[in-house]
Design an enzyme around this catalytic site. Structure first.
Site, PDB file in Angstrom:
ATOM      1  N   ASP A  48      65.326  38.258 -23.825  1.00 19.44           N
ATOM      2  CA  ASP A  48      64.141  37.459 -24.128  1.00 19.44           C
ATOM      3  C   ASP A  48      64.307  36.111 -23.443  1.00 19.44           C
ATOM      4  OD1 ASP A  48      61.934  36.213 -25.112  1.00 19.44           O
ATOM      5  OD2 ASP A  48      62.487  36.335 -27.216  1.00 19.44           O
ATOM      6  N   ASP A  86      68.462  65.441 -13.963  1.00 24.11           N
ATOM      7  CA  ASP A  86      67.213  64.753 -14.310  1.00 24.11           C
ATOM      8  C   ASP A  86      66.288  65.668 -15.128  1.00 24.11           C
ATOM      9  OD1 ASP A  86      64.757  63.444 -14.271  1.00 24.11           O
ATOM     10  OD2 ASP A  86      64.521  63.512 -12.103  1.00 24.11           O
ATOM     11  N   HIS A  96      59.687  63.267  -9.809  1.00 29.30           N
ATOM     12  CA  HIS A  96      60.652  64.087 -10.541  1.00 29.30           C
ATOM     13  C   HIS A  96      60.212  65.550 -10.505  1.00 29.30           C
ATOM     14  CE1 HIS A  96      62.453  60.436 -12.368  1.00 29.30           C
ATOM     15  NE2 HIS A  96      61.203  59.991 -12.326  1.00 29.30           N
TER      16      HIS A  96
END
Length: 555
Positions: free
Chosen positions: A443, A196, A368
């Site tokens: 969409d 990460d 994080h």
């Protein structure tokens, strides 16, 4: 394990590199594919009308018979959001922890896919085999409970994916990142680490999530009137802290927002959220209660136009509105690209007379890890090769520099873009081409039917508007029966631009009569002539280029 099929290992990302969101990583052999995470992200500003964006999975669909499983590291939308779309095309078991599977189940129910999905529950101590891949999990601390990292065994060595993590020394739920197991994995030897990179640019150590609990409790103690708290819907720890603070100050909570209501319902049912049965009230009851005894927990921390907080601020919510004297706590930092919308929302809340608390460390802590935590992960695992993931390119770059400091050779660090492949043969790594990758735009009910051309047209419409030119021709005499009529939308207000529109009408009529006199009957040619003449004329007069749509009818 069949060694021959695993002699060459390919690792690549279909999302999550060069961006924040739509995480999807792939480990592939000649015969098998393992997918890690399947997330979405919110659209960029120029993706007009798009709801969400998911990874392009055309490579996985082409090789769907090889996909042995999808492992989900935790229950955030940027890791689970695309599952409902992917499972329509790829039938593979999905592995996740108890809370993660609970959230995935809810997503799939909404899409009518729960009965078809093969969901399998694991935990931080699980050891499983997916296809020919022996996999071990390890617990990590994040802003949502039940987050895990993954260690995948291959004949060439271990491939480790950290998931989203931090090293919180005082986690809200008392569950620490499993340093002992990480140490043991590192001693075995890690061929490649995917880690990460979200906060790789920020020095030091991230504040503990518990510290935000003290800050939120302080806000509840100091607020004289009603208090409104907005946070990420999936931040279960933050929700728990709001409940604890409200309970301590004897306030009732109204929860506003579909997504946050769902997360609370699932987390309570599975035992990840603890609260008295009588602490929640309906939003409709709040108006008749003493503001000093009430709190509102809602979505909208990113300033989304249709979120509960924005609607409450603009007075368009059907049950609640922000009022003078309210204290609004934004217990989240804006994500990249959302700064303007959050700033506008804060400004609007101040205009209403509310006190707004935002951007303070004591009401938000990142899930994080910062640089020191990323270094600790690198030092524990000591990988031979390193691929920074989950971040924009500058974050990957910063993480790569940290890895070099931790002893990883720069030649063994790969800063990749989506689709770029790293191939491992005889424990050596090299770049090896690219697989199809990119964005699929959602969409409404449409999946992938909005592309660059549609976005270009929407952008043109948003910038300069549209002119529709309607004309009726006589089929036999090829003369003009009626029109041309010009309809303007988003270009000019017709009543204030009558002279311009009359002149444009004359230009179109002259162009048509000239073409018809020259025996030009092809509609495509006639339409092209109208567009060319009108476009030149309007740009000369206004320096604008509206979309021009000629419509020709015959009678």
């Amino acid at each position: 394990m069949a060694k021959q099929s695993l002699d060459t290992i390919r690792v690549f990302a279909l999302g999550g590199l060069g961006e924040l969101g739509k995480n999807m990583y792939v480990v592939e052999t000649e015969e098998e594919i393992l997918v890690i995470d399947a997330g979405w992200m919110f659209p960029e500003d120029d993706m007009l009308g798009v709801d969400v964006v998911i990874p392009d999975i055309s490579y996985l669909v082409q090789n769907k018979e090889k996909v042995r499983g999808i492992i989900i590291t935790h229950g955030h939308e940027d890791h689970i959001g695309a599952l409902a779309y992917i499972l329509r095309k790829i039938h593979a078991p999905v592995y996740g922890t108890k809370l993660t599977i609970g959230l995935v189940e809810d997503h799939l129910k909404e899409k009518g896919l729960r009965k078809k999905a093969d969901l399998r529950q694991i935990h931080g101590e699980s050891r499983i085999t997916v296809g020919q891949f022996p996999i071990h999990f390890f617990r990590v601390t994040h802003s949502i409970p039940d987050s895990v990292g993954i260690s995948i065994e291959t004949p060439q060595g271990l491939i480790v994916h950290t998931g989203d993590f931090k090293f919180d020394q005082n986690p809200v739920d008392g569950r620490y990142t499993d340093i002992d197991k990480l140490t043991r994995i590192g001693k075995r030897g890690v061929l490649c680490l995917l880690s990460d990179s979200t906060n790789a640019e920020i020095p030091g150590t991230s504040p503990s999530e518990t510290s935000t609990g003290y800050g939120i409790a302080e806000m509840f103690q100091e607020a004289q009137g009603r208090i409104i708290v907005t946070t990420f819907a999936s931040n279960v720890h933050r929700i728990q802290q709001v409940i604890n603070a409200a309970q301590s100050e004897q306030r009732k909570i109204a929860v506003v927002g579909h997504s946050i209501n769902k997360v609370i319902e699932i987390s309570q049912k599975l035992g990840y959220l603890h609260c008295p049965d009588d602490i929640f009230v309906e939003p409709s009851e709040v108006e008749n209660m003493d503001p000093a005894n009430t709190a509102v927990l809602c979505t909208g921390s990113q300033g989304e136009p249709m979120s509960a907080l924005t609607q409450m601020a603009k007075g368009s919510h059907h049950e609640l509105a922000v009022e003078k004297g309210d204290t609004v706590v934004i217990a989240a930092n804006p994500k990249a690209g959302n700064e303007k919308s959050v700033s506008r929302l804060i400004d609007f809340l101040y205009q209403l007379g509310a006190e707004v608390i935002y951007g303070r460390e004591n009401v938000h802590a990142s899930g994080h890890g910062f640089q020191e935590e990323l270094m600790l992960m690198l030092n524990l695992l000591r990988p031979t090769h390193f691929i920074p993931v989950h971040g924009e390119f500058r974050m990957q770059q910063a993480h790569g520099e940290l890895a070099e400091t931790a002893g990883v050779s720069p030649d063994n660090t790969f800063l990749l873009d989506k689709g770029e492949v790293v191939e491992f043969t005889n424990k050596k790594a090299k770049r090896s081409g690219k697989v199809p990758s990119g964005n699929v735009l959602i969409d409404g009910l449409g999946v992938g039917d909005v592309g660059n051309i549609v976005l270009r047209d929407r952008r043109l419409l948003s910038e300069d508007g549209i002119l529709v030119v309607v004309v009726t021709l006589n089929k036999k005499s090829t003369g003009i029966v009626s029109g041309p009529d010009i309809i303007s939308r988003g270009f000019v207000y017709v009543r204030e631009s009558e002279e311009l529109m009359e002149e444009a009408n004359t230009k179109v009529k002259t162009t048509l009569e000239k073409a018809l006199s020259e025996n030009v009957k092809e509609w495509s040619t006639l339409k092209s002539n109208i567009r060319d003449v009108l476009s030149r004329f309007l740009y000369e007069k206004t320096k604008r280029r509206p979309m021009i749509l000629p419509i020709i009818m015959e009678v």
